[in-house]
Design an enzyme around this catalytic site. Structure first.
Site, short mmCIF file in Angstrom:
data_model
loop_
_atom_site.label_atom_id
_atom_site.label_comp_id
_atom_site.label_asym_id
_atom_site.label_seq_id
_atom_site.Cartn_x
_atom_site.Cartn_y
_atom_site.Cartn_z
CE LYS A 13 -2.61 -0.17 3.81
NZ LYS A 13 -2.29 -1.55 4.29
NE ARG A 88 -5.26 -0.86 10.03
CZ ARG A 88 -4.21 -0.28 9.68
NH1 ARG A 88 -4.35 0.91 9.04
NH2 ARG A 88 -3.11 -0.67 9.91
NE ARG A 127 6.81 -3.06 6.24
CZ ARG A 127 5.72 -2.56 6.48
NH1 ARG A 127 5.28 -2.10 5.34
NH2 ARG A 127 5.29 -2.66 7.26
NE ARG A 160 6.74 -0.25 10.71
CZ ARG A 160 5.67 0.05 9.68
NH1 ARG A 160 5.92 0.89 8.50
NH2 ARG A 160 4.52 -0.52 9.88
NE ARG A 171 0.98 -4.44 11.52
CZ ARG A 171 1.78 -4.04 10.83
NH1 ARG A 171 3.01 -4.53 10.74
NH2 ARG A 171 1.77 -2.99 9.92
P1 AMP Z 1 -0.15 0.64 9.18
O1 AMP Z 1 1.10 1.40 9.26
O2 AMP Z 1 -1.23 1.35 8.40
O3 AMP Z 1 0.01 -0.87 9.46
O4 AMP Z 1 -0.61 0.98 10.95
C1 AMP Z 1 0.30 0.87 12.07
C2 AMP Z 1 -0.48 0.70 13.20
O5 AMP Z 1 -1.21 2.01 13.43
C3 AMP Z 1 -1.66 -0.29 13.32
O6 AMP Z 1 -1.29 -1.71 13.52
C4 AMP Z 1 -2.57 0.31 14.15
O7 AMP Z 1 -2.17 -0.02 15.74
C5 AMP Z 1 -2.52 1.86 13.91
N1 AMP Z 1 -3.57 2.33 13.10
C6 AMP Z 1 -3.29 2.69 12.08
N2 AMP Z 1 -4.36 3.26 11.11
C7 AMP Z 1 -5.31 3.02 11.95
C8 AMP Z 1 -6.79 2.85 12.09
N3 AMP Z 1 -7.48 3.49 10.96
N4 AMP Z 1 -7.72 2.47 13.06
C9 AMP Z 1 -7.05 2.12 14.04
N5 AMP Z 1 -5.77 1.98 14.45
C10 AMP Z 1 -4.82 2.19 13.09
#
Ligand code: AMP
Length: 217
Positions: A13, A88, A127, A160, A171
């Site tokens: 993404k 989400r 990654r 990370r 996740r």
């Molecule tokens: P990502 O980089 O998009 O995978 O986001 C990393 C982390 O940020 C996720 O595992 C969640 O803990 C938090 N996060 C990001 N976007 C959201 C969202 N829309 N709703 C809830 N938690 C989020």
């Protein structure tokens, strides 16, 4: 143009969002990047979200919705924007629809990048990220020139915390359980699914075609 880019963690993404932003001249709003930045800066929002993120859970809907509402109200979003990682959950999708209605904005174009789960685990454990400029590498097919160091600024690369395998599985489970229904909420007719296992350039082309076809409707 309002684009929503969906797909499980590790589906590409972030890379695709950067291409689309350039192609359509719109800002990318990545809720994950915003949370990581807040965490690092040690703000109140960061304190609330850090622990949840490192455990692979989702931040509270109310916090995320408020953050997105404030972000899309900024002037750089006047010509459209791309959301990466939001909505989400179904309540987030409902709240986002209400935000767009309130602002008199059109419904979003919904793109779904589809990739099998085991392929994602392999990708994500490979990654690495530069902690300084946030550039992403992958030890399998996008390694840095010098092992373990950022090409741009020479910083030692990090894995990370949320890219450790146990966290990744958590996740992916959170994605399956909560975000799958979000695609259902938008409905098959509205969602354009693209095969995210194709090489990145082909994925980019397929997404661009899907966006342009939707805009022409
Ligand atoms: P990502 O980089 O998009 O995978 O986001 C990393 C982390 O940020 C996720 O595992 C969640 O803990 C938090 N996060 C990001 N976007 C959201 C969202 N829309 N709703 C809830 N938690 C989020």
């Amino acid at each position: 143009m309002i684009l929503l880019l969906f797909g499980p963690p590790g589906c590409g993404k972030g890379t695709q969002a950067a291409h689309l932003a350039e192609r359509f001249q719109i800002p990318v709003i990545s809720t994950g990047e915003i949370f990581r930045a807040e965490c690092k800066a040690g703000t109140e929002l960061g304190r609330k979200s850090c622990g949840i993120m490192s455990g692979g859970g989702l931040v509270d809907d109310g916090i995320v919705n408020g953050m997105v509402a404030a972000r899309i109200a900024r002037p750089d979003c006047a010509g459209g924007f791309l959301l990466d990682g939001y909505p989400r959950t179904v309540p987030q999708a409902e709240q986002f629809a209400a935000m767009l209605r309130e602002r008199g904005l059109p419904g979003p174009t919904v793109i779904h990048l589809d990739v099998a789960e085991e392929a994602l685990v392999a990708r994500l454990t490979a990654r690495r990220q530069c902690p300084k400029c946030l550039r992403i590498y992958n030890t399998l097919w996008q390694p840095p020139r010098q092992t373990g160091r950022c090409d741009d600024d020479g910083e030692p690369l990090i894995t990370r915390e949320d890219d450790q395998e146990a966290v990744i599985r958590q996740r992916l489970a959170a994605y399956r359980e909560l975000t799958g229904p979000v695609l259902g909420w938008y409905g098959d007719a509205a969602v354009r699914t693209v095969d995210g296992a194709l090489p990145p350039e082909e994925v980019t082309r397929a997404i661009e075609n899907a966006v342009l076809q939707t805009a022409a409707r």
